[in-house]
Design an enzyme around this catalytic site. Sequence first.
Site, short mmCIF file in Angstrom:
data_model
loop_
_atom_site.label_atom_id
_atom_site.label_comp_id
_atom_site.label_asym_id
_atom_site.label_seq_id
_atom_site.Cartn_x
_atom_site.Cartn_y
_atom_site.Cartn_z
N LYS A 18 0.93 -1.24 -0.16
CA LYS A 18 0.14 0.02 0.04
C LYS A 18 0.78 1.20 0.26
CE LYS A 18 -1.87 2.98 2.64
NZ LYS A 18 -1.91 4.16 1.52
N CYS B 267 13.98 10.98 5.95
CA CYS B 267 13.95 10.47 7.28
C CYS B 267 15.51 10.54 7.86
CB CYS B 267 13.32 9.14 7.38
SG CYS B 267 14.20 8.01 6.32
N GLU C 118 10.69 16.15 14.53
CA GLU C 118 10.89 15.90 13.10
C GLU C 118 10.00 16.86 12.28
OE1 GLU C 118 9.71 12.49 11.08
OE2 GLU C 118 11.58 11.99 10.20
#
Length: 509
Positions: free
Chosen positions: A189, A297, A398
């Site tokens: 997905k 990331c 973040e």
Amino acid sequence: MFTPPSFEQIKQIAAQIDCNRIYGHLIANEWVDGESGVVIELMNPATRGIVGKIQAGNAYDVDRAVRAARDAFPGWARTDALERQRILLEIAARLRKRHAEFAVMESLNNGKTFVEGFLDVQNAIEQFEYYAGHTHLKGEVLDFPNTMALTHREPIGVVAQIIPWNVPLLMAAIKLGPALAAGCTVVLKPAETVCLSVLALAGELADILPKGVVNVVTGYGSDVGERLVTHPDVRKVSFTGSRATAQKIISYASRSIIPQTMELGGKSANIICEDADLDAAAESVVMSTVINKGEVCLAGSRVFVHRHVRDLFLEKVTQLLGHIRYGNPLDPATQIGAVSSQVQFDRVMNYIESGKREGAQVAFGGSRAVVPDLADGLFIQPTLFTGVQRDMTIFREEIFGPVTSVIDWDDEADMIAAANDSIYGLAGGVWTRNLTKAHHIARSLDTGTVWVNRYYNTRPGMALGGNKQSGFGRENTHEALSHYTQLKSVVINFQEGPIGLFAPPPSAL
Ligand code: NAP
Ligand code: MG
């Protein structure tokens, strides 16, 4: 370094992409419409134009995809290792044939530059090539007196793979590579905002793989995710995305007790020592801020610079940032792309405002960027904050955008403690010419990866993954196969007759 096609050639490739196409789910190698009948538009964040449409999947669609994967599993698990190797190499070859086209799709849907897209496709190709070399599942034999144990490594079964929107093709490759090498079947997905390249890859896979080995279901995570992860025929989940979604997925996975691997966020420290090569280190800070608009990331979004070199270092960084070229992301001369979506744009701008509000100084950028001819584009200036304190939101959370915070240090132990004072532990960088110091700092950082004297220096085979709340499990390494396989012991006894534990007493004879 490579020579990209010209802007004219890239525009011609882009003109051939059918932006009106409505993609289906890929189930058992067929494109099928979703049961809901609802479609979602994929947007180009640089122009706000539509680049394609996808199905808003639901539980019914998930069930069909899992059934296809379950039916395909026994056959695929038994294929010869060389056959799986040939197939993985063929996938890589197909991507290479359409390299520039995939790069264009990645740019059109994610907003990244064509050049960044080109490198992502290169990395995706290399994932398939790397895992093509790891299709033999190796077990072991243990000898005991009169007993032999065979330890087989077996594919785990149907796996659910859920990926984000920042590097979708590479994410698909980094997950499909080990799953296919191991003999697992997959329901993948992608994120509903950016998945054009993943659907184009699915089209190629349908032509190469036995039906049902890889199935792709599109749609919102909230509609698709729970059914996918809790489906009784799904035996493992591999997820890359945010910490908040990870917490939900871990709770779904707890229902049927399936193993998980989690690749989550980061707030990595890029540490500049007094004796560093300041030009190379400054380039790394700019690269980490600008590449993929900071939607990485692993980005080194907290820079720790030694006080003695701080001013000179910041001068070098801001000078480089001043030369970053904006423009149409498809233009190979453009150096920073558009932020992926309106949601992400608003998030990043809110973080920039919070930095200003909490008293950090903007040393560079700090606003929306206006790009000529792309006035609606979601562009943000690369932004550098100085005077950052350890308790500020921009230093702790973040941002996943082109925003980097700089903090000075002079005591090494204190700096290491500050670098480790984060819920995350994904990566980090150290810049020094002193090998002992580099080694000491690298080993002291509580993270999955540390780069010494070159940030983002990764090749297939080098394990990537997080410590602490950056997740668990590793990718980009042959050890990833351990997440897609389980060990089975077959124990053979060579001594004939009963053991004699329950012989009747002599009086009974
Ligand atoms: P996200 O919101 O967590 O989404 C990631 C994926 O999960 C998407 O496909 C999303 O689908 C899906 N999802 C959302 N809700 C779900 C649910 N309830 N059940 C199952 N799936 C669900 O993350 P993101 O904002 O897209 O991505 C950014 C994050 O990913 C950052 O934190 C970044 O650090 C992390 N990341 C980590 C790595 C790594 O390797 N460590 C690499 C890249 C990104 P929809 O969006 O379609 O709803
Ligand atoms: Mg999302």
